[in-house]
Design an enzyme around this catalytic site. Structure first.
Site, PDB file in Angstrom:
ATOM      1  N   GLN A   1       9.056  26.500  83.964  1.00 40.71           N
ATOM      2  CA  GLN A   1       7.806  26.091  83.458  1.00 40.71           C
ATOM      3  C   GLN A   1       7.230  27.342  82.965  1.00 40.71           C
ATOM      4  O   GLN A   1       7.023  28.242  83.604  1.00 40.71           O
ATOM      5  CB  GLN A   1       7.097  25.389  84.540  1.00 40.71           C
ATOM      6  CG  GLN A   1       5.664  24.924  84.062  1.00 40.71           C
ATOM      7  CD  GLN A   1       4.928  24.565  85.440  1.00 40.71           C
ATOM      8  OE1 GLN A   1       4.510  25.087  86.162  1.00 40.71           O
ATOM      9  NE2 GLN A   1       4.592  23.208  85.540  1.00 40.71           N
TER      10      GLN A   1
ATOM     11  N   SER B   1       9.843  19.914  91.826  1.00 42.80           N
ATOM     12  CA  SER B   1       8.808  20.517  91.145  1.00 42.80           C
ATOM     13  C   SER B   1       8.426  21.952  91.075  1.00 42.80           C
ATOM     14  O   SER B   1       8.688  22.533  92.310  1.00 42.80           O
ATOM     15  CB  SER B   1       7.550  19.655  91.736  1.00 42.80           C
ATOM     16  OG  SER B   1       6.378  19.684  91.121  1.00 42.80           O
TER      17      SER B   1
ATOM     18  N   TYR C   1      -5.099  24.826  84.512  1.00 43.27           N
ATOM     19  CA  TYR C   1      -4.733  26.285  83.555  1.00 43.27           C
ATOM     20  C   TYR C   1      -5.386  26.133  82.355  1.00 43.27           C
ATOM     21  O   TYR C   1      -5.914  25.189  81.711  1.00 43.27           O
ATOM     22  CB  TYR C   1      -3.482  26.445  83.930  1.00 43.27           C
ATOM     23  CG  TYR C   1      -3.147  26.771  85.506  1.00 43.27           C
ATOM     24  CD1 TYR C   1      -3.850  27.455  86.108  1.00 43.27           C
ATOM     25  CD2 TYR C   1      -2.272  25.752  86.151  1.00 43.27           C
ATOM     26  CE1 TYR C   1      -3.828  27.513  87.523  1.00 43.27           C
ATOM     27  CE2 TYR C   1      -2.103  25.829  87.519  1.00 43.27           C
ATOM     28  CZ  TYR C   1      -2.843  26.919  88.291  1.00 43.27           C
ATOM     29  OH  TYR C   1      -2.691  27.048  89.604  1.00 43.27           O
TER      30      TYR C   1
ATOM     31  N   ALA D   1       5.639  27.925  87.949  1.00 45.50           N
ATOM     32  CA  ALA D   1       4.689  28.457  86.559  1.00 45.50           C
ATOM     33  C   ALA D   1       4.993  30.009  86.374  1.00 45.50           C
ATOM     34  O   ALA D   1       4.709  30.777  87.197  1.00 45.50           O
ATOM     35  CB  ALA D   1       3.312  28.150  86.906  1.00 45.50           C
TER      36      ALA D   1
ATOM     37  N   ARG E   1       6.359  19.515  98.061  1.00 49.03           N
ATOM     38  CA  ARG E   1       6.381  19.870  99.529  1.00 49.03           C
ATOM     39  C   ARG E   1       7.656  19.339 100.370  1.00 49.03           C
ATOM     40  O   ARG E   1       8.025  20.106 101.120  1.00 49.03           O
ATOM     41  CB  ARG E   1       5.148  19.599 100.324  1.00 49.03           C
ATOM     42  CG  ARG E   1       3.828  20.391  99.767  1.00 49.03           C
ATOM     43  CD  ARG E   1       2.727  19.660 100.608  1.00 49.03           C
ATOM     44  NE  ARG E   1       1.499  20.634 100.332  1.00 49.03           N
ATOM     45  CZ  ARG E   1       0.669  20.210  99.011  1.00 49.03           C
ATOM     46  NH1 ARG E   1       0.969  19.448  98.255  1.00 49.03           N
ATOM     47  NH2 ARG E   1      -0.511  21.371  98.752  1.00 49.03           N
TER      48      ARG E   1
ATOM     49  N   ARG F   1       3.908  19.029  81.286  1.00 52.19           N
ATOM     50  CA  ARG F   1       3.049  18.783  82.427  1.00 52.19           C
ATOM     51  C   ARG F   1       1.598  18.333  82.105  1.00 52.19           C
ATOM     52  O   ARG F   1       0.965  19.501  81.598  1.00 52.19           O
ATOM     53  CB  ARG F   1       3.276  19.679  83.540  1.00 52.19           C
ATOM     54  CG  ARG F   1       2.436  19.103  84.812  1.00 52.19           C
ATOM     55  CD  ARG F   1       2.761  19.810  86.051  1.00 52.19           C
ATOM     56  NE  ARG F   1       3.766  19.221  86.928  1.00 52.19           N
ATOM     57  CZ  ARG F   1       4.285  19.286  88.085  1.00 52.19           C
ATOM     58  NH1 ARG F   1       3.620  20.317  88.873  1.00 52.19           N
ATOM     59  NH2 ARG F   1       4.873  18.662  88.775  1.00 52.19           N
TER      60      ARG F   1
END
Length: 364
Positions: free
Chosen positions: A104, A22, A186, A62, A330, A234
């Site tokens: 991304q 991710s 965002y 990002a 994580r 996403r």
């Protein structure tokens, strides 16, 4: 065959397994000077390790489509040649390990210009490198945050082109998958939700107006991306604010259907991030039901993410048909070789990198 280790094909691209990294901001780019927004050796080592560890797809964090699009001055950007060249090195390394390089693309909107997470976050003063922020409407993220300047329709058109331009650069850098970041509070998410979009023009009001920017950016990125390679999107499936008019999983289903019609190949399902006081019910796999609902009701491929840590847990998500892909965040920070350990646990052993064969009793 373990479901986690079955390849998945999107368009003509076959991704070797369904354990994907991710995108997570590392706040490790140079913040000033000509190298601002440029990926560093840290990013090379960090992302390369996850590819070597067996993730089928490795997604770069990002990445701002323009200087003021970044969450912080220490985030990556993709608006110039130097940034593109540094990312090309990373994409090549990921591919050399047999993983698929993805990136991304993002605009942080009113949540831009903040301090590093490790420094506590929060708005960054101009003297510390902060910059003006923009948004769907002039509503600050929280107390102490600046009110964003409401984007004009002319600025919106320029922003759509910024996403397309960054996608062109991503392709030139060697990435095989691009994702549009429409989640976590965002900019695109700020347009989607009635909590943060109080506009009265064609980009506000009903679902069609609030989702217009998302559709325009998806269309622009899809138009410049090769027809044989996938584009992802996403979404935050819910704002977690049921007591007020807000973005819901039902609207996420509607958006997913429209994005699929545009040519988006997979919806990357997360949640939250829009407001600081949302009441989020957190637990193992807590976002899987959102992904499952979008998958079932929109008929589109989805990934899921959030507190997925055990191989059997991840395997069950796929075998039960609740998602097509599992994104790990994580857990892959803690253990970049999680996919290889999971393969052994699930009886789908994969070869370790030959250089590490002595440590695991196999030479590849």
């Amino acid at each position: 065959m373990s479901a986690l280790f079955e390849p998945i094909t999107l368009r003509t691209l076959t991704i070797p397994n369904r354990i994907w990294l991710s995108p997570m901001c590392m706040y490790s780019a140079a913040a000033e000077g000509p190298e601002t927004g440029v990926a560093t050796d840290f990013h090379l080592a960090h992302l390369g390790a996850r590819a070597a560890g067996g993730a089928g797809l490795v997604m770069v964090e990002a990445t701002g489509v323009r200087p003021d699009a970044r969450i912080s001055p220490w985030d990556l950007g993709l608006w110039n040649d130097q940034q593109q060249d540094a990312l090309a090195r990373i994409a090549a390394l990921i591919r050399s390990h047999g993983s698929v390089p993805a990136i991304q693309l993002a605009h942080a909107g009113r949540k831009a210009s903040t301090a590093k997470a490790s420094s506590g976050g929060g708005p960054l003063a101009a003297e510390d490198g902060g910059f003006p922020v923009v948004g769907a409407s002039p509503i600050p993220f929280s107390d102490g945050y600046p009110a964003p300047a409401e984007l004009t329709e002319t600025q919106i058109a320029e922003l759509v082109e910024d996403f397309a331009s960054a996608a062109r650069r991503a392709l030139a850098a060697g990435f095989q998958v691009v994702e549009v970041h429409g989640a976590h509070g965002y900019l695109i998410h700020q347009f989607l939700s009635p909590l943060t979009n109080h506009r009265t023009d064609g980009y506000g009001g009903d679902f069609a107006g609030r989702s217009r920017l998302a559709r325009e950016i998806a269309t622009a990125v899809r138009a410049v991306w090769p027809a044989d390679l996938p584009v992802l999107f996403r979404v935050s499936a819910t704002d977690w604010v049921p007591e007020q008019p807000s973005w819901t999983v039902e609207e996420s289903v509607l958006l997913a259907k429209e994005l699929q019609a545009i040519g988006i190949d997979l919806i990357d399902v997360s949640s939250g991030g829009l407001v600081p006081d949302a009441k989020i019910t957190v637990g193992p796999g807590y976002q899987v039901p959102f992904a499952s609902q979008i998958r079932e009701q929109a008929g589109v491929a989805v990934s899921t993410v959030g507190m997925i840590s055990e191989p059997a847990q991840a395997e069950a998500v796929l075998t039960e048909g609740r998602a097509d892909v599992v994104m790990l965040g994580r857990e892959l920070l803690r253990d970049p070789y999680w996919p290889l350990h999971a393969a052994k646990t699930l009886g789908a052993e994969r070869n370790w990198p030959v250089q590490y064969g002595y440590a695991v009793g196999a030479r590849g």
